[in-house]
Design an enzyme around this catalytic site. Sequence first.
Site: not given
Ligand code: DX5
Ligand code: ZN
Length: 221
Positions: A10, A35, A37, A39, A68, A70, A139, A177
């Site tokens: 990620s 990956h 993320d 948001m 991904h 969100m 998750m 994840d």
């Molecule tokens: C959380 C994300 C994850 C996160 C994982 O909302 O979807 O992908 O970045 O980070 P680590 O591996 O640090 O838990």
């Molecule tokens: Zn993620």
Amino acid sequence: MQQKTRIAPSILAADFACLGEEVRAITAAGADYVHVDVMDGHFVPNITIGPNIVAALRGHSKLVFDVHLMISPVDPFIPDFIKAGADIVTLHPEAGPHIHRSLQLIKSLGAKAGIALNPATPTDVINHVMEDLDLILVMSVNPGFGGQAFIPAALDKIRDLRGRIDAGGRHIDLQVDGGINFETAPQAVAAGADVLVAGTATFTGGREAYAKNIQRLRGGS
Ligand code: DX5
Ligand code: ZN
């Protein structure tokens, strides 16, 4: 059937001041997916990356871009992320009123479609869309931030989904994840996950450590 373990770093945990170099570094270090993320400060309490950044990074790696989302609403932004170069688009069922329609939209634009299950979201939500899925993301933290602790109840969910995927007979990536590290990675794989998202555990120890981190997460020493 569970496939060989693939690692999806990620980039949330990468150095945002030089994301292109970071993506090149994980590519050279043997990552399988990138990956991303996304948001929005609304669906989750954090703001990260938009389609322009995905487009800017696309030229830095030939790896699968695993995006991904969100964000809510999600539908209006799906075309932008696919145009920017997303190969897989994963969304949360809580992010829109018509998940079947959202999955069809992703597929109609030529990308693979995934669904992400929050810690409290029951697996039943996929019952009637199994045929439309290329990836299921479990998750193992609440979405919003990297660096959180793995929630062990995710392992039961992974086992449940592994059974359903195998019974269905179609290949669907089973991704986990959140909080994946050298201790939780083997637990998730033993439960049936075949794609491990890892932010903190990949981007730790400086660039020279990425290859070793990825290899260890994959199960090598
Ligand atoms: C959380 C994300 C994850 C996160 C994982 O909302 O979807 O992908 O970045 O980070 P680590 O591996 O640090 O838990
Ligand atoms: Zn993620």
